[in-house]
Design a protein around this motif. Structure first.
Motif, PDB file in Angstrom:
ATOM      1  N   LEU A  73     -19.567  -3.949  68.766  1.00 36.39           N
ATOM      2  CA  LEU A  73     -19.257  -3.167  69.973  1.00 36.39           C
ATOM      3  C   LEU A  73     -18.739  -4.081  71.076  1.00 36.39           C
ATOM      4  N   ALA A  74     -19.371  -5.264  71.193  1.00 31.60           N
ATOM      5  CA  ALA A  74     -18.926  -6.216  72.211  1.00 31.60           C
ATOM      6  C   ALA A  74     -17.481  -6.610  71.953  1.00 31.60           C
TER       7      ALA A  74
ATOM      8  N   VAL B  93     -16.317  -8.797  80.745  1.00 36.71           N
ATOM      9  CA  VAL B  93     -17.337  -9.635  80.126  1.00 36.71           C
ATOM     10  C   VAL B  93     -18.196  -8.726  79.279  1.00 36.71           C
ATOM     11  N   ALA B  94     -18.418  -9.073  78.026  1.00 36.78           N
ATOM     12  CA  ALA B  94     -19.310  -8.277  77.192  1.00 36.78           C
ATOM     13  C   ALA B  94     -20.541  -9.100  76.878  1.00 36.78           C
ATOM     14  N   MET B  95     -21.685  -8.439  76.863  1.00 37.08           N
ATOM     15  CA  MET B  95     -22.921  -9.164  76.575  1.00 37.08           C
ATOM     16  C   MET B  95     -23.695  -8.444  75.481  1.00 37.08           C
TER      17      MET B  95
ATOM     18  N   LYS C 296     -27.237 -12.884  82.308  1.00 31.89           N
ATOM     19  CA  LYS C 296     -27.249 -11.683  83.151  1.00 31.89           C
ATOM     20  C   LYS C 296     -26.573 -11.936  84.495  1.00 31.89           C
TER      21      LYS C 296
ATOM     22  N   ALA D 258     -24.104  -4.357  67.374  1.00 31.05           N
ATOM     23  CA  ALA D 258     -24.028  -4.739  68.786  1.00 31.05           C
ATOM     24  C   ALA D 258     -22.900  -5.738  69.011  1.00 31.05           C
TER      25      ALA D 258
ATOM     26  N   PHE E  71     -27.383  -8.082  73.837  1.00 32.33           N
ATOM     27  CA  PHE E  71     -28.756  -8.377  74.237  1.00 32.33           C
ATOM     28  C   PHE E  71     -29.600  -8.831  73.060  1.00 32.33           C
TER      29      PHE E  71
ATOM     30  N   SER F 137     -14.937  -3.873  72.837  1.00 32.87           N
ATOM     31  CA  SER F 137     -14.696  -3.612  74.259  1.00 32.87           C
ATOM     32  C   SER F 137     -13.623  -4.539  74.842  1.00 32.87           C
TER      33      SER F 137
ATOM     34  N   LEU G 182     -25.635  -8.491  86.095  1.00 37.48           N
ATOM     35  CA  LEU G 182     -26.850  -7.678  86.026  1.00 37.48           C
ATOM     36  C   LEU G 182     -27.941  -8.233  86.931  1.00 37.48           C
TER      37      LEU G 182
END
Lengths: 251, 209, 223
Positions: free
Chosen positions: B145-146, B82-84, B46, B142, B86, B149, B51
């Protein structure tokens, strides 16, 4: 999770449509607004219909105790004329510049002691059961209430009567209390006996002085005075005055 | 080349503990991070994504400086490439898989997208909402999607918890492919040390705070 | 039967709910997602009408907007607008009075959105406006619908405030609740009965609607 259709374009359309619908409904009609003391309101509802048929005018009536209506006028209520139950409220408005014309008497009101639960006997007023409530209109805002209180104060037993008093907002609410039996006894307007058939027994308090009920033409901004004046003249016409007398008032 | 230097006082069980991390990472490598629970694994990711506000940080990818507290540079979260992903797959309940992809990157190349959907076994669910997907499908979505992006750095937080062994290997081989073909650096947090040892270029074990 | 009090009530409630929607969403957003000084104060201010007697609000309203006051004089002379004993005044009063019924359900809905979801969208490169439009709003539809319906219903059931700042003017401020009060006073029980029954039914339907909104997602679990 259930999905409600969400689409910003549909939503905007809905917003516009509702605004359109709700703004659209105002119809332009010549109308005058007349504030009427509660005791005269039931009769006025009948007279207004007659007047509306004769002239192409809509008469909107606002009812309440004279005191409440006059303070609304002072706070800016947009009324064209005010029918008070006494002379004082009209006179005060005239003196404070809310009207350019002196108040005129349209009727003289009388009071009546009445009951819907038992018989009425003026001489037994003091002997009545302690639990019998006596209803009057609020003396602070209603001339009929003020006069009723004045009358009760002349009774020798007033100190015993006082805790039994119930105040109604205005004559119409008082009549409803009497009719429901919420109060065993009530002092209301004599016209109520003619306009509403709810009383079991009554006795006119003929020895009390009549209330000089007066109206004033108010300095309204939007409506032409001519229409309001026409309405006031109509109330003072011989034909209507006869009707007023037949409904329990005096001239 | 990715450079990471961060320091931050983290609250652990009511006490504030100093957390610091420093590491350089080649563009075509996978960095595995493991350690006992509560050692700051998720916080590290994070911090990199922006974040959490760091006390001190210098983080750069090959192309840009994401944050440098000394120079007063701070790139906003959405502008960092940067893609994260979770730990609990945080998908959008109001969108189908296809709508998710269109939301994240409208212009993503079609043939590449089809290939990814097929590789992740999501090609038949494209009109399905997340509540109708299994845990494993959500996790794969997920990750997809990362990737869609177009990140310069990919952060994955426990991405295999809902996957069975077979799909996990599929996902891992896809990740490896991306790392090598697109030279996309990946930081992978997991407590499954064995898997990390097998797939990562480099493995760091964080000490307890 | 005279339908005009109902038309007026509906018009007032609809306009109130729509204006509140436009105010309520940004306000709920600022309360849920933005940190600023005095937020607690504003929150308390919004919730005030829920505990305050309508007469208090009515009193200050008359004080501020009466033609004798400077604000009242200003509005009257520059905009030809009178807010006491008029429909526009009733609208403004209702907007203030029903504000918490719009803001709170929306705020609740916003605050129940998982943080991870918003953060995920953010790290995927989406800006705050896009997230608001495509994620926050669509996933708060129930809260927004609840706010709309509640503020509509609350305005429909308004009485004390209307009596004080609106009076009882036909086609201007005589709304359904006032008409019932007057019918009872005049012992027109049949008319009072009709009005009351209609209001009762509307309120009931509204509440059924709200409860069915809330329960759709919950399935009964065997235990």
């Amino acid at each position: 999770m259930n999905r409600l259709a969400f689409n910003s374009k549909n939503f905007l359309l809905f917003l516009c449509l509702s605004f359109f619908l709700s703004c659209n409904s105002t119809e332009q009609h010549a109308n005058i607004r007349v504030a009427v003391a509660a005791n005269f309101y039931p009769l006025m509802l009948e007279l207004k219909q007659d007047f509306e048929q004769l002239h192409a005018v809509e008469v909107d009536l606002i009812s309440g105790s004279s005191g409440v209506l006059s303070s609304q006028i002072r706070q800016g209520a947009p009324y064209d004329a005010f029918f008070s139950a006494d002379l004082d409220y009209s006179m005060d408005l005239y003196e404070d510049g809310y009207s350019a014309q002196l108040p005129k008497i349209y009727a003289k009101g009388r009071m009546v002691l009445c009951s819907n639960t038992g018989t009425v006997d003026l001489s037994s007023l003091c002997m009545g059961g302690k639990n019998t409530k006596i209803g009057i209109a609020n003396p602070k805002t209603a001339p009929y209430g003020k006069a009723a209180l004045k009358f009760l104060q002349t009774q020798t037993c007033f100190t015993e009567l006082e805790p039994r008093l119930i105040y109604a907002n205005n004559i119409n609410q008082l009549d409803q209390y009497i009719s429901n039996g919420v109060v065993g006894l009530g002092i209301t307007a004599a016209s109520s006996i003619e306009m509403k058939s709810f009383l079991k027994d009554y006795q006119i308090l003929s020895f009390t002085e009549g209330l000089e009920q007066t109206f004033v033409l108010l300095d309204g901004k939007k409506t032409p005075h001519r229409l309001s004046q026409q309405f006031l003249d109509y109330i003072l016409s011989e034909e209507i005055q006869e009707i007023i007398v037949s409904k329990g008032y005096r001239l | 080349m990715v450079a990471i230097r961060v320091e931050k006082y983290l609250e652990v069980g009511g006490a504030k503990k100093q957390f610091s991390f420093a590491c350089d990472l080649e563009d075509n490598s996978i960095l595995g991070i493991t350690g006992p629970s509560g050692c700051g694994k998720t916080s590290l990711l994070k911090l990199i994504a922006g974040l959490i506000d760091p006390d001190f940080a210098y983080i750069s990818t090959g192309a840009e400086i994401l944050i440098s507290t000394k120079e007063g540079i701070e790139c906003p979260i959405d502008k960092r490439s940067v893609a994260m992903v979770f730990q609990d797959q945080a998908l959008f309940p109001n969108m189908t898989i296809e709508e998710h992809i269109r939301f994240v990157n409208k212009g993503f190349q079609k043939t590449e997208l089809e290939r990814l959907l097929l590789r992740l076994g999501l090609d038949k669910q494209r009109n399905t909402y997340p509540d109708k997907l299994s845990g494993g499908q959500k996790q794969r979505l997920a990750i997809l999607l990362a990737l869609v992006s177009d990140p310069q750095l990919l952060l994955l937080d426990e991405p295999f918890t809902a996957l069975d062994d077979e799909t996990r290997d599929d996902v891992l081989s896809l990740l490896k492919e991306c790392v090598e073909l697109k030279r996309l650096p990946v930081i992978l947090v997991s407590h499954q040390t064995a898997i990390l040892q097998q797939f990562c270029t480099k493995l760091i074990k964080l000490p307890a705070l | 039967m005279d339908w005009s009090p109902f038309l007026l009530s509906f018009k007032l409630a609809l306009l109130t709910a729509l204006v509140l929607l436009l105010i309520g969403i940004p306000l709920a957003y600022a309360l849920s997602f933005v940190n600023w000084r005095g937020k607690r104060l504003v929150q308390a201010l919004i919730a005030l009408p829920m505990v305050l007697p309508p007469t208090v609000l009515g009193f200050y309203f008359l004080l501020v907007f009466s033609p004798q006051s400077s604000i009242g004089t200003f509005l009257n002379s520059f905009f030809d607008l009178q807010l006491v004993f008029s429909f526009s005044g009733l609208l403004l009063g209702s907007i203030i009075y029903s504000l918490p019924f719009m803001v709170q359900p929306i705020q609740n809905a916003f605050e129940q959105l998982p943080n991870d979801m918003l953060q995920f969208a953010r790290v995927l490169g989406k800006g705050k406006w896009a997230i608001f439009k495509k994620i926050i709003l669509p996933n708060s539809v129930k809260g927004i619908a609840t706010g709309l319906v509640l503020s509509f219903a609350h305005t429909l059931g308004e009485f004390g405030l209307v009596l004080m700042i609106g009076g009882n003017i036909p086609n201007e401020t005589r709304v359904a609740s006032i008409a019932i009060y007057e019918s009872v006073e005049l012992m027109q029980m049949e008319q009072a009965n009709q009005y009351a029954l209609i209001l009762l039914l509307i309120s009931f339907v509204v509440l059924v609607f709200i409860y069915s909104l809330g329960n759709n997602s919950k399935r009964l679990v065997r235990w």
